[in-house]
Design an enzyme around this catalytic site. Structure first.
Site, PDB file in Angstrom:
ATOM      1  N   HIS A 155       0.821  -1.225   0.000  1.00 42.43           N
ATOM      2  CA  HIS A 155       0.000   0.000   0.000  1.00 42.43           C
ATOM      3  C   HIS A 155       0.856   1.277   0.000  1.00 42.43           C
ATOM      4  O   HIS A 155       0.751   2.079  -0.942  1.00 42.43           O
ATOM      5  CB  HIS A 155      -0.998  -0.034   1.158  1.00 42.43           C
ATOM      6  CG  HIS A 155      -1.705   1.254   1.375  1.00 42.43           C
ATOM      7  ND1 HIS A 155      -2.529   1.828   0.429  1.00 42.43           N
ATOM      8  CD2 HIS A 155      -1.690   2.120   2.423  1.00 42.43           C
ATOM      9  CE1 HIS A 155      -2.999   2.979   0.896  1.00 42.43           C
ATOM     10  NE2 HIS A 155      -2.493   3.181   2.107  1.00 42.43           N
ATOM     11  N   HIS A 200       3.389   7.050   5.510  1.00 39.03           N
ATOM     12  CA  HIS A 200       2.159   7.707   5.953  1.00 39.03           C
ATOM     13  C   HIS A 200       1.298   6.910   6.930  1.00 39.03           C
ATOM     14  O   HIS A 200       0.594   7.491   7.739  1.00 39.03           O
ATOM     15  CB  HIS A 200       1.318   8.191   4.759  1.00 39.03           C
ATOM     16  CG  HIS A 200       0.483   7.121   4.121  1.00 39.03           C
ATOM     17  ND1 HIS A 200       0.960   6.279   3.142  1.00 39.03           N
ATOM     18  CD2 HIS A 200      -0.806   6.746   4.345  1.00 39.03           C
ATOM     19  CE1 HIS A 200      -0.002   5.452   2.783  1.00 39.03           C
ATOM     20  NE2 HIS A 200      -1.087   5.705   3.499  1.00 39.03           N
ATOM     21  N   GLU A 212       0.104   5.511  12.610  1.00 38.61           N
ATOM     22  CA  GLU A 212      -1.265   5.095  12.899  1.00 38.61           C
ATOM     23  C   GLU A 212      -1.350   3.601  13.235  1.00 38.61           C
ATOM     24  O   GLU A 212      -2.049   3.197  14.131  1.00 38.61           O
ATOM     25  CB  GLU A 212      -2.140   5.391  11.671  1.00 38.61           C
ATOM     26  CG  GLU A 212      -3.595   5.108  11.911  1.00 38.61           C
ATOM     27  CD  GLU A 212      -4.445   6.359  11.709  1.00 38.61           C
ATOM     28  OE1 GLU A 212      -5.611   6.199  11.398  1.00 38.61           O
ATOM     29  OE2 GLU A 212      -3.920   7.466  11.869  1.00 38.61           O
ATOM     30  N   ASP A 213      -0.602   2.799  12.499  1.00 35.80           N
ATOM     31  CA  ASP A 213      -0.805   1.351  12.557  1.00 35.80           C
ATOM     32  C   ASP A 213       0.274   0.573  13.309  1.00 35.80           C
ATOM     33  O   ASP A 213       0.154  -0.631  13.459  1.00 35.80           O
ATOM     34  CB  ASP A 213      -0.868   0.782  11.126  1.00 35.80           C
ATOM     35  CG  ASP A 213      -2.052   1.332  10.348  1.00 35.80           C
ATOM     36  OD1 ASP A 213      -2.972   1.846  11.005  1.00 35.80           O
ATOM     37  OD2 ASP A 213      -2.049   1.241   9.110  1.00 35.80           O
ATOM     38  N   ASP A 267      -3.100   8.130  -1.488  1.00 43.16           N
ATOM     39  CA  ASP A 267      -3.589   7.115  -0.548  1.00 43.16           C
ATOM     40  C   ASP A 267      -4.992   6.672  -0.956  1.00 43.16           C
ATOM     41  O   ASP A 267      -5.295   5.485  -1.074  1.00 43.16           O
ATOM     42  CB  ASP A 267      -3.603   7.762   0.849  1.00 43.16           C
ATOM     43  CG  ASP A 267      -4.087   6.833   1.944  1.00 43.16           C
ATOM     44  OD1 ASP A 267      -3.707   5.646   1.918  1.00 43.16           O
ATOM     45  OD2 ASP A 267      -4.844   7.304   2.820  1.00 43.16           O
ATOM     46  N   ASP A 326     -16.659  15.855 -27.352  1.00 39.41           N
ATOM     47  CA  ASP A 326     -15.298  15.610 -26.877  1.00 39.41           C
ATOM     48  C   ASP A 326     -15.152  14.230 -26.234  1.00 39.41           C
ATOM     49  O   ASP A 326     -14.385  14.042 -25.312  1.00 39.41           O
ATOM     50  CB  ASP A 326     -14.850  16.706 -25.907  1.00 39.41           C
ATOM     51  CG  ASP A 326     -15.747  16.782 -24.678  1.00 39.41           C
ATOM     52  OD1 ASP A 326     -16.843  16.189 -24.701  1.00 39.41           O
ATOM     53  OD2 ASP A 326     -15.342  17.445 -23.704  1.00 39.41           O
TER      54      ASP A 326
HETATM   55 MN    MN Z   1      -2.963   4.608   3.736  1.00 36.88          MN
END
Ligand code: MN
Length: 490
Positions: free
Chosen positions: A51, A75, A79-80, A141, A262
């Site tokens: 990811h 990133h 958090e994880d 993301d 278009d």
């Molecule tokens: Mn992410």
């Protein structure tokens, strides 16, 4: 979906894009993220590192700077995992640290009731105002999360896709990031309206082949003409419209595909602005233009900064085709928007970026002016989610306003005092009332009266911008307070 890459492939891609890139920094960020996420897997079962890797890959394609790419890899670490922002700052320095912190603070935008939703929007604008690169990482993301939606249960898929269409794509549009906007929308569309998506795919398939053939013929004719006229061009190629924007246009045209000129446009990229106009002239000599379809977005750019010349012509075979003419800088900005200013080729663009993102600053400050949630959401809708118009001062300065804005909005946009004292307006040299709805391209001249005491409360019934509303309200509040004060001290 993007294929899974190796670390080496990612670094090689970066080096090819930008030979001056800090490969060591990005490589280190990769190793750090890989170790931090080593026991985690994505919902799809793939190792988690796929990811952040995909996010970094998109950021490399957007030609973002080294710090942004490194932050993209890191990133999800705070958090994880057990690693903290302080660890990241220590390891990668304050700039990368700040970016990762920005994304972590943003958290996941979750659609859980209106209050949470508004709170999230607020956080997003505050983060964007501090450093716009945070939102670019967030876009990358979101794109990978949309690409891997299949791994999630259907209700969740729809929610994330809906949120992407309602929040992320308008913001990408407002930042002029056409390519990112198109990708977010095309990835979300099948999850939000599966039936409509299938209908569109079927409807377009055969017509698309036809138009593609027409464009190839036209493209050959155009390059021959340009060669004959000794005009240097960078490229001439067909460009298919993104699915979702095609769908929206079809909805406006009673689902009639023959009205869409278009579906595939012919895009001509030439070296500079004067060549753009020269090519337009040559095209019109050779192919008859359709009336009312010539748009000069170079002289009058769209509010999000988009520039190009557009024209719609009859081909020699009698088909109707849209042609877009631009130079490489316009092309770059149309695809990457605000992100183009971090490209390694361009430096000292800080001032330009500041001007272009003034509205973000305004939005992030608005939260102090609007305590009331409904009011805040209403004003957000007007300020970003609605169409903007651009009008001119008598000196020719461009002012960007929401649709249906009035001379009073214009006056307050220029200066609070001009707003408070305005008593008349001329639009394109015609005397107009203060509640006239302005249109793009109008030249607006405000007359003021020094003796005027202040704004009229009635103006609140027709002004559209938050600047005007809040200035008028605060003037009225102050007046009320003053007279109350007078009564109390009498
Ligand atoms: Mn992410």
């Amino acid at each position: 979906m993007q294929p899974v890459m190796t670390k080496e492939e990612l670094l090689t891609k970066l080096e090819n894009k930008n030979p001056k890139a800090d490969i060591a920094l990005v490589g280190k960020a990769y190793d750090f993220a890989e170790i931090a996420h080593k026991d985690q897997r994505r919902k799809s079962g793939e190792p988690y590192i796929t990811h952040p890797m995909a996010v970094a890959n998109t950021l490399i394609e957007l030609e973002m700077d080294d710090a942004t790419i490194a932050a993209g890899l890191l990133h999800d670490v705070p958090e994880d995992t057990s690693i903290t922002l302080i660890d990241i700052r220590k390891e990668f320095g304050p700039e990368v640290g700040r970016l990762v912190r920005g994304i972590t603070k943003l958290g996941q935008l979750k659609y859980r009731g209106i209050e949470r939703y508004i709170e999230n929007l607020r956080r997003m604008f505050v983060a964007m105002a501090k450093d716009i690169r945070v939102i670019v990482i967030k876009f990358a993301d979101r794109i990978h999360n949309l690409e891997t939606l299949e791994a999630l249960p259907p209700e969740k898929r729809e929610r994330i896709a809906m949120e992407s269409l309602e929040i992320y794509s308008p913001i990408a549009n407002r930042l002029g990031m056409g390519e990112i906007k198109g990708r977010i929308e095309d990835l979300s569309f099948p999850h939000v309206s599966p039936d409509e998506y299938e209908w569109l795919k079927k409807k377009v398939a055969s017509r698309y082949k036809e138009v593609d053939g027409q464009i190839k013929t036209l493209s050959n004719e155009v390059t021959d003409i340009l060669d004959e006229e000794s005009i240097n061009y960078v490229s001439v190629h067909g460009r298919a419209k993104h699915y979702y924007s095609l769908y929206k246009k079809l909805m406006e045209n009673n689902r009639d595909l023959s009205k869409i000129y278009d579906l595939v446009a012919l895009r001509i990229v030439v070296n500079d602005v004067s060549s753009c106009y020269e090519v337009l002239g040559i095209i019109h000599q050779e192919f008859k233009p359709l009336k009312g379809r010539i748009k000069d977005y170079i002289a009058q750019p769209k509010p999000n900064g988009y520039r190009s010349l557009h024209t719609t012509v009859f081909t020699h075979q009698g088909e109707i085709v849209e042609i877009q003419i631009r130079d490489p800088e316009m092309h770059n900005e149309a695809e990457y928007g605000i992100a183009a200013h971090w490209h390694y080729k361009e430096k000292d663009e800080t001032k330009k970026i500041k001007e272009k993102t003034l509205w973000i600053d305004q939005l992030s400050k608005m939260q102090q002016e609007f305590r009331d949630e409904d009011q805040y959401l209403e004003s957000l809708k007007i300020d970003i989610f609605h169409t903007r118009i651009f009008v001119f001062t008598p000196k020719g300065d461009v002012i960007d306003l929401p649709e249906d804005a009035t001379p009073v909005d214009f006056a307050y946009h220029i200066h609070t005092d001009i707003g408070h004292h305005c008593n008349g307006a001329k639009v394109n040299d015609q005397i107009c009332t203060l509640e006239t709805k302005l249109k793009s391209g109008d030249v607006v001249d405000i007359s003021t009266d020094k003796n005027r005491k202040g704004p009229s409360e009635d103006w609140l019934n027709f002004v559209k911008t938050n600047t005007a509303k809040s200035r008028i309200r605060s003037w009225i509040n102050k007046k009320r307070k003053d007279s109350l004060q007078r009564i109390l001290t009498q």
